[in-house]
Enzyme design. Structure first.
Site, PDB file in Angstrom:
ATOM      1  N   HIS A 240      12.270  34.986 -17.795  1.00  0.00           N
ATOM      2  CA  HIS A 240      11.609  33.718 -18.134  1.00  0.00           C
ATOM      3  C   HIS A 240      10.377  33.511 -17.240  1.00  0.00           C
ATOM      4  O   HIS A 240      10.441  33.727 -16.025  1.00  0.00           O
ATOM      5  CB  HIS A 240      12.595  32.560 -17.939  1.00  0.00           C
ATOM      6  CG  HIS A 240      12.142  31.277 -18.536  1.00  0.00           C
ATOM      7  ND1 HIS A 240      11.176  30.490 -17.947  1.00  0.00           N
ATOM      8  CD2 HIS A 240      12.515  30.648 -19.671  1.00  0.00           C
ATOM      9  CE1 HIS A 240      10.992  29.416 -18.698  1.00  0.00           C
ATOM     10  NE2 HIS A 240      11.804  29.498 -19.757  1.00  0.00           N
TER      11      HIS A 240
ATOM     12  N   TYR B 247      17.028  34.609 -18.138  1.00  0.00           N
ATOM     13  CA  TYR B 247      16.581  33.891 -16.941  1.00  0.00           C
ATOM     14  C   TYR B 247      15.611  34.752 -16.121  1.00  0.00           C
ATOM     15  O   TYR B 247      14.537  34.293 -15.715  1.00  0.00           O
ATOM     16  CB  TYR B 247      17.809  33.520 -16.120  1.00  0.00           C
ATOM     17  CG  TYR B 247      17.596  33.216 -14.667  1.00  0.00           C
ATOM     18  CD1 TYR B 247      17.141  31.971 -14.242  1.00  0.00           C
ATOM     19  CD2 TYR B 247      17.897  34.167 -13.682  1.00  0.00           C
ATOM     20  CE1 TYR B 247      16.988  31.684 -12.892  1.00  0.00           C
ATOM     21  CE2 TYR B 247      17.747  33.886 -12.336  1.00  0.00           C
ATOM     22  CZ  TYR B 247      17.283  32.645 -11.944  1.00  0.00           C
ATOM     23  OH  TYR B 247      17.126  32.361 -10.610  1.00  0.00           O
TER      24      TYR B 247
END
Length: 109
Positions: free
Chosen positions: A80, A77
């Protein structure tokens, strides 16, 4: 529950700069919530404003909590591109930030 199978909570405390309008904060929160649709390891997103009567918030006004299946999911995450782009913008509106990741533990009495 086995250690490896527990979810990981990602808690983000924020204090917005004084000149950020409530409308802009609302837009930023909607964009934050949309990350759950863009980043597969992010399983859920919740947020709220401080309502504590203890007045120990140290200026932090908003709490954002995301759930991940693992610490590796948080790493994915964080790296990303959608998160990197959003975080760069979001952080520019903040005075203070605290981030804590933890694995919830259920206490058996």
């Amino acid at each position: 529950m086995e250690e490896a199978k527990r979810v990981v909570k990602h808690v983000f405390l924020a204090k917005f700069k004084d000149d950020v309008t409530p409308e802009r904060i609302e837009e930023l929160i909607k964009d934050f919530a949309n990350l759950v649709n863009l980043i597969p390891p992010m399983k859920s997103f919740h947020w709220g404003k401080d309502v504590s009567a203890e007045n120990m918030h140290q200026g932090f006004t908003h709490v954002f909590e995301s759930t991940f299946e693992s610490t590796e999911g948080i790493a994915e995450y964080t790296a990303h591109p959608a998160h990197v782009e959003y975080a760069t913008l979001f952080l520019s509106y903040l005075d203070k930030v605290i981030v804590i990741d933890y694995k919830p533990t259920i206490v058996k009495l």
